[in-house]
Structures are given as C-alpha cells and as structure tokens.
Write an enzyme that holds these catalytic residues in place. Structure first.
Site, PDB file in Angstrom:
ATOM      1  N   SER A 131      -3.782 -12.873   1.068  1.00 34.00           N
ATOM      2  CA  SER A 131      -5.005 -12.777   0.272  1.00 34.00           C
ATOM      3  C   SER A 131      -5.676 -14.140   0.235  1.00 34.00           C
ATOM      4  CB  SER A 131      -4.671 -12.343  -1.164  1.00 34.00           C
ATOM      5  OG  SER A 131      -5.807 -12.448  -1.999  1.00 34.00           O
ATOM      6  N   TYR A 144      -1.148 -13.634  -9.733  1.00 36.41           N
ATOM      7  CA  TYR A 144      -1.394 -13.184  -8.355  1.00 36.41           C
ATOM      8  C   TYR A 144      -1.495 -14.380  -7.416  1.00 36.41           C
ATOM      9  CZ  TYR A 144      -3.296 -10.310  -4.570  1.00 36.41           C
ATOM     10  OH  TYR A 144      -3.503  -9.663  -3.367  1.00 36.41           O
TER      11      TYR A 144
END
Length: 244
Positions: A131, A144
């Site tokens: 990501s 995250y």
C-alpha cells in the site's frame, strides 16, 4: 510445457479476485484461498481453478492449505486490510493486533510455508500487495501504516535473502482502489466509505490485476522490485484532486 500454478490469497473479492481472473486468462492454474468459501468456489468454477478455504491468521488453516498445494510457481500475497482510523492517542490495540496479524503475519505464514515449493519450481515468484501506506505515514493511519511498513520490510528482506535462489520478489503498493477496503475499514459505514472516493476516479481492482499479470509474465532474468500505483487524481496518501 506443464501449466504453471499461482496461489492467490484474499481472493474472495477486490484485487485478489481480479488478479486470479487475470492470471487464469494468461494460462495459469490458479489456486484461490479466502475465508468466504462460497465466493472462491464460484470464482474457481469461473476460471477453471481450485478453491481451498484459507484464513491467513490461523496457522492450522495455512498449514492445511499449503499441504493441499502440490506445486507453486507464484504466490500472490493479497490478503490484508485496515481496521479503523483512530489516532495514536485513541488507538484500539485489538484493531492494531488484527491488522498486524492479517497483513504482516499472514504474509509471513504463507511465504514461509510455500517457499520450498517456490524454490523447487526453478522460477518462482512472490508478489505482495502492499500500500502507499507502506511508504507514507498519514493522520489516522497509525495501525495500518505500521502494518504495511512491516510488510514492505518483510518483502524487501526476502528479496535480499533469496539472492542467488530461483525466486523473484515484488512489492506492489497501490493508492486509492475502490474495493471493499474502505467499507471494512469503517465497520460497514457505507457513507464514510463512499466519501473516500467522492469527486474523483479511483483505480479499480482490474488496474492492480493488470500490474500483477505483467510482473508475473516477465522473463526469468527480470525482477520487478517495487511498483507504486496511484490514481491520476492522487499524488500522495491524503492529497487528491476532487471535482466537488
């Protein structure tokens, strides 16, 4: 030439399902794994692949899944996700634990279990879906960010440690992709999820799947180490142009 085998985790939806379809279209036999067995069974029937139940956070599930895989030429570590968007001060430790378990340890479990088969293939590949959160910290993304930074570190260390072995390693880091990701992150709140993509055109699962199939099709002497993919309207994790 024998048909090559690809394993795709988190294949019940989004990038995983799209990548499974793309690889199958390129001639791979695709083994799809996820917790939602009804979805992967339907997908496997559609693409002529094999569906096996898989929970990457459960060691026994990973062991059973990998034992059922006879040969493996490509592992796509796609299973992952974000839970919540709270500040560090208000962090929910259970959410952090869940993110670490699925993103980091899930990737570790699958890679470790299938590595002997990838090496034995003579030309194996590990492609991990990371990501932009692995490259850029942002407000509300602490858990995250931490998990995806760890996934990136794991992937890059694996590349170093496998130097000289017949296994290539790639990290694909997407920005905004419209999948179930935001819906899961915000606990099923459809309004919050919709606002993430409001006023712009995000990437779709197929866009990332195109990158996966391209990486998987490179010749043996070429390793695509890292790819950062963003929507045209996005320049960083939280900077985007919106037509509102």
């Amino acid at each position: 030439m024998a048909q090559r085998t690809a394993v795709v985790t988190g294949a019940s939806s989004g990038i995983g399902a799209a990548s499974a379809r793309a690889l199958a279209a390129d001639g791979w036999h695709v083994i799809v794994g996820a917790r939602r067995v009804d979805r992967i069974e339907a997908l496997a029937e559609e693409i002529g692949g094999t569906a096996i139940a898989l929970d990457v956070t459960d060691e026994s599930s990973v062991e059973a899944f990998c034992a059922a895989v006879d040969t493996c030429d490509l592992l796509l570590n796609n299973a992952g996700g974000a839970f919540g968007a709270t500040s560090i001060a208000d962090a929910d430790v259970d959410e952090w634990q869940a993110m670490y378990d699925v993103n980091v340890l899930g990737t570790l479990r699958m890679t470790k279990a299938l590595l002997p088969k990838l090496i034995a293939s003579g030309d194996g590949q590990v492609i991990t879906i990371g990501s932009i959160a692995a490259r850029e910290p942002y407000k509300g993304g602490g858990g995250y960010n931490a998990a995806k930074h760890a996934v990136a570190a794991l992937t890059r260390v694996l590349r170093i440690e496998l130097l000289g072995q017949p296994v290539r390693v790639c990290e694909i880091d997407p920005g905004m992709v419209e999948t179930e990701f935001s819906l899961v992150r915000f606990g099923g709140d459809e309004d919050k999820a919709a606002k993430v993509y409001e006023g712009l055109t995000p990437m779709g699962p197929g866009d990332i799947a195109d990158a996966v199939r391209w990486v998987a099709s490179r010749p043996k002497h070429v390793n695509i180490d890292q790819i950062l993919m963003l929507a045209t309207a996005q320049t960083s994790a939280q900077v985007a142009h919106r037509e509102l």
